[in-house]
Design a protein around this motif. Structure first.
Motif, PDB file in Angstrom:
ATOM      1  N   VAL A  89      -6.248  18.073  69.747  1.00  0.00           N
ATOM      2  CA  VAL A  89      -6.716  16.684  69.740  1.00  0.00           C
ATOM      3  C   VAL A  89      -7.153  16.328  68.319  1.00  0.00           C
ATOM      4  CG1 VAL A  89      -8.416  15.023  70.589  1.00  0.00           C
ATOM      5  CG2 VAL A  89      -7.468  16.743  72.151  1.00  0.00           C
ATOM      6  N   LEU A  90      -6.594  15.251  67.808  1.00  0.00           N
ATOM      7  CA  LEU A  90      -7.009  14.708  66.513  1.00  0.00           C
ATOM      8  C   LEU A  90      -8.064  13.638  66.780  1.00  0.00           C
ATOM      9  CD1 LEU A  90      -6.745  14.311  63.462  1.00  0.00           C
ATOM     10  CD2 LEU A  90      -4.722  12.879  63.903  1.00  0.00           C
ATOM     11  N   PHE A  91      -9.240  13.831  66.237  1.00  0.00           N
ATOM     12  CA  PHE A  91     -10.416  12.993  66.511  1.00  0.00           C
ATOM     13  C   PHE A  91     -10.727  12.197  65.248  1.00  0.00           C
ATOM     14  CE2 PHE A  91     -14.656  13.017  68.893  1.00  0.00           C
ATOM     15  CZ  PHE A  91     -15.314  12.157  68.028  1.00  0.00           C
ATOM     16  N   TYR A  92     -10.552  10.872  65.337  1.00  0.00           N
ATOM     17  CA  TYR A  92     -10.810  10.013  64.182  1.00  0.00           C
ATOM     18  C   TYR A  92     -12.235   9.465  64.223  1.00  0.00           C
ATOM     19  CZ  TYR A  92      -5.949   9.726  62.531  1.00  0.00           C
ATOM     20  OH  TYR A  92      -4.697   9.997  62.004  1.00  0.00           O
ATOM     21  N   MET A  93     -12.929   9.630  63.125  1.00  0.00           N
ATOM     22  CA  MET A  93     -14.326   9.239  62.978  1.00  0.00           C
ATOM     23  C   MET A  93     -14.521   7.732  62.996  1.00  0.00           C
ATOM     24  SD  MET A  93     -14.580   9.994  58.887  1.00  0.00           S
ATOM     25  CE  MET A  93     -15.045   8.508  57.998  1.00  0.00           C
ATOM     26  N   ASP A  94     -15.775   7.328  63.196  1.00  0.00           N
ATOM     27  CA  ASP A  94     -16.165   5.943  63.001  1.00  0.00           C
ATOM     28  C   ASP A  94     -16.553   5.739  61.536  1.00  0.00           C
ATOM     29  OD1 ASP A  94     -18.576   7.293  62.878  1.00  0.00           O
ATOM     30  OD2 ASP A  94     -19.637   5.941  64.221  1.00  0.00           O
ATOM     31  N   LEU A 111      -9.785  18.573  66.013  1.00  0.00           N
ATOM     32  CA  LEU A 111      -9.892  18.445  64.563  1.00  0.00           C
ATOM     33  C   LEU A 111     -10.479  17.079  64.215  1.00  0.00           C
ATOM     34  CD1 LEU A 111      -9.191  19.696  61.752  1.00  0.00           C
ATOM     35  CD2 LEU A 111      -7.033  18.407  61.883  1.00  0.00           C
ATOM     36  N   VAL A 112     -11.582  17.086  63.457  1.00  0.00           N
ATOM     37  CA  VAL A 112     -12.245  15.845  63.042  1.00  0.00           C
ATOM     38  C   VAL A 112     -12.210  15.764  61.518  1.00  0.00           C
ATOM     39  CG1 VAL A 112     -14.279  14.379  63.319  1.00  0.00           C
ATOM     40  CG2 VAL A 112     -13.845  16.218  64.972  1.00  0.00           C
ATOM     41  N   PRO A 113     -11.231  15.070  60.940  1.00  0.00           N
ATOM     42  CA  PRO A 113     -11.157  14.995  59.479  1.00  0.00           C
ATOM     43  C   PRO A 113     -12.087  13.929  58.903  1.00  0.00           C
ATOM     44  CG  PRO A 113      -9.298  13.850  60.444  1.00  0.00           C
ATOM     45  CD  PRO A 113     -10.073  14.441  61.588  1.00  0.00           C
ATOM     46  N   ASN A 114     -12.525  14.170  57.692  1.00  0.00           N
ATOM     47  CA  ASN A 114     -13.203  13.147  56.909  1.00  0.00           C
ATOM     48  C   ASN A 114     -12.115  12.272  56.307  1.00  0.00           C
ATOM     49  OD1 ASN A 114     -14.632  11.604  55.039  1.00  0.00           O
ATOM     50  ND2 ASN A 114     -14.812  13.290  53.567  1.00  0.00           N
ATOM     51  N   VAL A 115     -11.820  11.148  56.947  1.00  0.00           N
ATOM     52  CA  VAL A 115     -10.672  10.352  56.530  1.00  0.00           C
ATOM     53  C   VAL A 115     -10.899   9.671  55.181  1.00  0.00           C
ATOM     54  CG1 VAL A 115      -9.977   9.975  58.918  1.00  0.00           C
ATOM     55  CG2 VAL A 115     -11.364   8.238  57.757  1.00  0.00           C
TER      56      VAL A 115
END
Length: 258
Positions: free
Chosen positions: A37-42, A65-69
């Motif tokens: 699961v790719l988890f995109y931050m707020d 996976l939670v990247p610092n976009v």
């Protein structure tokens, strides 16, 4: 599952434009592969609360996976945040965050998305097959764009209290609808100036016209940011509703695809 059944660690993701710092959460078992699961931050970024959310998702049986976009501007945290975020009391927070958000163009974000998906695909902790994507606030638009840009790699995508999902801009996120093959879910807040009713309707019509399997719901009484327990916008009831919808979507699509 409890928090003790999950392990989390920092990871670095190579991208065409540099290195993105990220957080990886997975079930604490025998290192067997799990659906990715790719988890995109707020907009507030990679921080303890998002890691707790990733842990909860991992506890349900996923490698998350939670990247610092916004890594092009530095490693997280990019902004000094209070333990409890109330933008009404701290307007300078958004003054600092807004330029960071605006610097992430759709083209750059989707180059990154390919790198994140490549990393998940190469990881022995991730099962074969397409992944799920979930996103919050600005991350909801990234989730939608990722589903449309990498349709063969995304089985499901969800967005919660998304911002500016269906504007009249020539690069509005909803314009990728014709390319989406994943099943989508959107949980909208009904008290959200960044996602007014006309945009919700425009998004739904675009997805329907494109034949995308989707479900959109408007959460009554919820504000933009309702999933974020470390903010003044949090709604415990709406946040739990989001978990039910997200886990249902991922459970049906990723378990079948795996």
């Amino acid at each position: 599952m409890t928090a003790a059944a999950v392990t989390g660690s920092p990871v670095d993701i190579p991208t065409p434009d540099g290195t993105a710092d990220a957080y990886l959460a997975r079930p604490l078992d025998d290192s067997a592969p799990h659906p990715g699961v790719l988890f995109y931050m707020d907009a507030f970024g990679l921080r303890p609360h998002l890691k707790k959310m990733a842990d909860r998702l991992a506890a349900a049986g996923y490698t998350v996976l939670v990247p610092n976009v916004m890594y092009r501007n530095g490693r997280a945290p990019l902004v000094d945040l209070p333990e409890f975020i109330n933008p009404a009391d701290r307007p300078e927070i958004f003054q600092k965050i807004r330029p960071l958000m605006e610097s992430l163009t759709p083209d750059a974000a989707m180059r990154d998305a390919g790198a994140y998906l490549d990393w998940l695909a190469a990881s022995p902790l991730t099962g074969d097959g397409p992944v799920g994507v979930t996103g919050y606030c600005m991350g909801a638009a990234l989730a939608l764009r990722t589903a449309g840009t990498h349709p063969d790699r995304v089985a499901a995508a969800a967005g919660f209290h998304g911002a500016y999902l269906a504007t009249e801009a020539p690069d509005s996120p909803h314009l990728v609808a014709e390319h989406v093959t994943a099943e989508l879910y959107f949980g909208h807040a009904d008290q959200d100036a960044t996602n007014p009713p006309e945009q919700i309707d425009r998004l739904d019509k675009a997805l329907t016209a494109a034949g995308v399997r989707h479900r959109t719901e408007v959460y009554a009484g919820a504000r933009h940011g309702f999933t974020q327990a470390d903010t003044a916008m949090h709604s415990a009831e709406a946040a739990e509703r989001h978990w039910t919808a997200l886990l249902d979507l991922l459970g049906r699509t990723l378990r079948t695809a795996a």
